[in-house]
Design a protein around this motif. Structure first.
Motif, PDB file in Angstrom:
ATOM      1  N   GLU A 295       0.829  -1.200   0.000  1.00  0.00           N
ATOM      2  CA  GLU A 295       0.000   0.000   0.000  1.00  0.00           C
ATOM      3  C   GLU A 295       0.864   1.251   0.000  1.00  0.00           C
ATOM      4  O   GLU A 295       1.977   1.254   0.543  1.00  0.00           O
ATOM      5  CB  GLU A 295      -0.919   0.023   1.225  1.00  0.00           C
ATOM      6  N   LEU A 296       0.335   2.302  -0.581  1.00  0.00           N
ATOM      7  CA  LEU A 296       1.018   3.591  -0.603  1.00  0.00           C
ATOM      8  C   LEU A 296       1.049   4.182   0.797  1.00  0.00           C
ATOM      9  O   LEU A 296       0.037   4.214   1.487  1.00  0.00           O
ATOM     10  CB  LEU A 296       0.325   4.558  -1.542  1.00  0.00           C
ATOM     11  N   VAL A 297       2.216   4.660   1.193  1.00  0.00           N
ATOM     12  CA  VAL A 297       2.355   5.380   2.452  1.00  0.00           C
ATOM     13  C   VAL A 297       2.341   6.874   2.179  1.00  0.00           C
ATOM     14  O   VAL A 297       1.524   7.609   2.734  1.00  0.00           O
ATOM     15  CB  VAL A 297       3.659   4.982   3.169  1.00  0.00           C
ATOM     16  N   ALA A 298       3.254   7.326   1.318  1.00  0.00           N
ATOM     17  CA  ALA A 298       3.356   8.752   1.020  1.00  0.00           C
ATOM     18  C   ALA A 298       4.174   8.936  -0.239  1.00  0.00           C
ATOM     19  O   ALA A 298       5.014   8.088  -0.572  1.00  0.00           O
ATOM     20  CB  ALA A 298       4.008   9.499   2.179  1.00  0.00           C
ATOM     21  N   ARG A 299       3.924  10.045  -0.916  1.00  0.00           N
ATOM     22  CA  ARG A 299       4.718  10.384  -2.075  1.00  0.00           C
ATOM     23  C   ARG A 299       4.944  11.877  -2.090  1.00  0.00           C
ATOM     24  O   ARG A 299       4.168  12.645  -1.483  1.00  0.00           O
ATOM     25  CB  ARG A 299       4.041   9.927  -3.372  1.00  0.00           C
ATOM     26  N   ILE A 300       6.002  12.293  -2.782  1.00  0.00           N
ATOM     27  CA  ILE A 300       6.328  13.711  -2.886  1.00  0.00           C
ATOM     28  C   ILE A 300       6.847  13.973  -4.284  1.00  0.00           C
ATOM     29  O   ILE A 300       7.682  13.230  -4.813  1.00  0.00           O
ATOM     30  CB  ILE A 300       7.354  14.112  -1.801  1.00  0.00           C
TER      31      ILE A 300
ATOM     32  N   ASP B 248      -4.619   8.126   3.926  1.00  0.00           N
ATOM     33  CA  ASP B 248      -5.476   8.852   4.871  1.00  0.00           C
ATOM     34  C   ASP B 248      -5.210   8.437   6.322  1.00  0.00           C
ATOM     35  O   ASP B 248      -5.217   9.273   7.235  1.00  0.00           O
ATOM     36  CB  ASP B 248      -6.943   8.613   4.537  1.00  0.00           C
ATOM     37  N   SER B 249      -4.961   7.177   6.536  1.00  0.00           N
ATOM     38  CA  SER B 249      -4.798   6.663   7.900  1.00  0.00           C
ATOM     39  C   SER B 249      -3.484   7.103   8.547  1.00  0.00           C
ATOM     40  O   SER B 249      -3.312   6.963   9.757  1.00  0.00           O
ATOM     41  CB  SER B 249      -4.866   5.137   7.892  1.00  0.00           C
ATOM     42  N   LEU B 250      -2.572   7.649   7.746  1.00  0.00           N
ATOM     43  CA  LEU B 250      -1.252   7.997   8.265  1.00  0.00           C
ATOM     44  C   LEU B 250      -1.030   9.505   8.396  1.00  0.00           C
ATOM     45  O   LEU B 250      -0.006   9.936   8.935  1.00  0.00           O
ATOM     46  CB  LEU B 250      -0.172   7.414   7.362  1.00  0.00           C
ATOM     47  N   LYS B 251      -1.960  10.276   7.904  1.00  0.00           N
ATOM     48  CA  LYS B 251      -1.813  11.730   7.975  1.00  0.00           C
ATOM     49  C   LYS B 251      -1.661  12.175   9.430  1.00  0.00           C
ATOM     50  O   LYS B 251      -2.380  11.719  10.311  1.00  0.00           O
ATOM     51  CB  LYS B 251      -3.025  12.412   7.345  1.00  0.00           C
TER      52      LYS B 251
ATOM     53  N   LEU C 243       4.442   5.666  16.413  1.00  0.00           N
ATOM     54  CA  LEU C 243       4.306   4.392  15.719  1.00  0.00           C
ATOM     55  C   LEU C 243       3.433   3.425  16.491  1.00  0.00           C
ATOM     56  O   LEU C 243       3.420   3.406  17.733  1.00  0.00           O
ATOM     57  CB  LEU C 243       5.685   3.789  15.468  1.00  0.00           C
ATOM     58  N   LYS C 244       2.704   2.615  15.729  1.00  0.00           N
ATOM     59  CA  LYS C 244       1.783   1.632  16.279  1.00  0.00           C
ATOM     60  C   LYS C 244       2.184   0.240  15.790  1.00  0.00           C
ATOM     61  O   LYS C 244       2.798   0.111  14.725  1.00  0.00           O
ATOM     62  CB  LYS C 244       0.359   1.933  15.820  1.00  0.00           C
ATOM     63  N   PRO C 245       1.801  -0.794  16.516  1.00  0.00           N
ATOM     64  CA  PRO C 245       2.136  -2.153  16.056  1.00  0.00           C
ATOM     65  C   PRO C 245       1.636  -2.436  14.643  1.00  0.00           C
ATOM     66  O   PRO C 245       2.295  -3.171  13.887  1.00  0.00           O
ATOM     67  CB  PRO C 245       1.436  -3.041  17.092  1.00  0.00           C
ATOM     68  N   GLU C 246       0.519  -1.832  14.262  1.00  0.00           N
ATOM     69  CA  GLU C 246      -0.009  -2.075  12.917  1.00  0.00           C
ATOM     70  C   GLU C 246       0.809  -1.392  11.828  1.00  0.00           C
ATOM     71  O   GLU C 246       0.541  -1.588  10.640  1.00  0.00           O
ATOM     72  CB  GLU C 246      -1.477  -1.644  12.812  1.00  0.00           C
ATOM     73  N   ASP C 247       1.798  -0.585  12.213  1.00  0.00           N
ATOM     74  CA  ASP C 247       2.717  -0.006  11.228  1.00  0.00           C
ATOM     75  C   ASP C 247       3.833  -0.976  10.870  1.00  0.00           C
ATOM     76  O   ASP C 247       4.640  -0.694   9.977  1.00  0.00           O
ATOM     77  CB  ASP C 247       3.340   1.282  11.774  1.00  0.00           C
ATOM     78  N   THR C 248       3.885  -2.107  11.547  1.00  0.00           N
ATOM     79  CA  THR C 248       4.899  -3.112  11.246  1.00  0.00           C
ATOM     80  C   THR C 248       4.750  -3.605   9.813  1.00  0.00           C
ATOM     81  O   THR C 248       3.666  -4.030   9.396  1.00  0.00           O
ATOM     82  CB  THR C 248       4.782  -4.299  12.213  1.00  0.00           C
TER      83      THR C 248
END
Length: 121
Positions: free
Chosen positions: A46-51, A61-64, A85-90
């Motif tokens: 999944e996409l996290v971020a791009r620049i 959206d969930s990471l903003k 950071l959360k465990p689901e970011d693993t």
């Protein structure tokens, strides 16, 4: 030949922070967008971020608010600052860059080898 080399992954406790880096090297005429994807076990990448080269950013959206993407065009490097950071970011985090190798070629996406981020609860 173009290479993307990532660094900065590791193990961190929930609530902690990590900063990922990804440097592009080799035959590079220009770099357009750069960014990060992630893939957790058993889940689609999944996409996290791009620049963009101009500095415009997009986030999942969930990471903003927790993750920040930035880049240094003088170093052909993209960064991902990850806070709270959360465990689901693993996941394994992959950087990518949309690169034109010379003035006569088309743009193509290049990928890093991936770096493991593990968040313990």
């Amino acid at each position: 030949q173009v290479q993307l080399v990532e660094s900065g992954g590791g193990l961190v406790q929930a609530g902690g922070s990590l900063r990922l880096s990804c440097a592009a090297s080799g035959r590079i005429f220009s770099i357009n967008a750069m960014g990060w994807y992630r893939q957790a076990s058993g889940i689609q990448r999944e996409l996290v971020a791009r620049i963009t080269s101009g500095g415009s950013t997009n986030y999942a959206d969930s990471l903003k608010g927790r993750f920040t993407v930035s880049r240094d065009n003088t170093k052909n490097t993209v960064y991902l600052q990850m806070n709270s950071l959360k465990p689901e970011d693993t996941a394994v985090y992959y950087c990518y860059a949309n690169i034109r190798r010379d003035s006569t070629t088309y743009d193509a996406n290049y990928w890093g080898q991936g770096t493991q981020v593990t968040v313990s609860s």
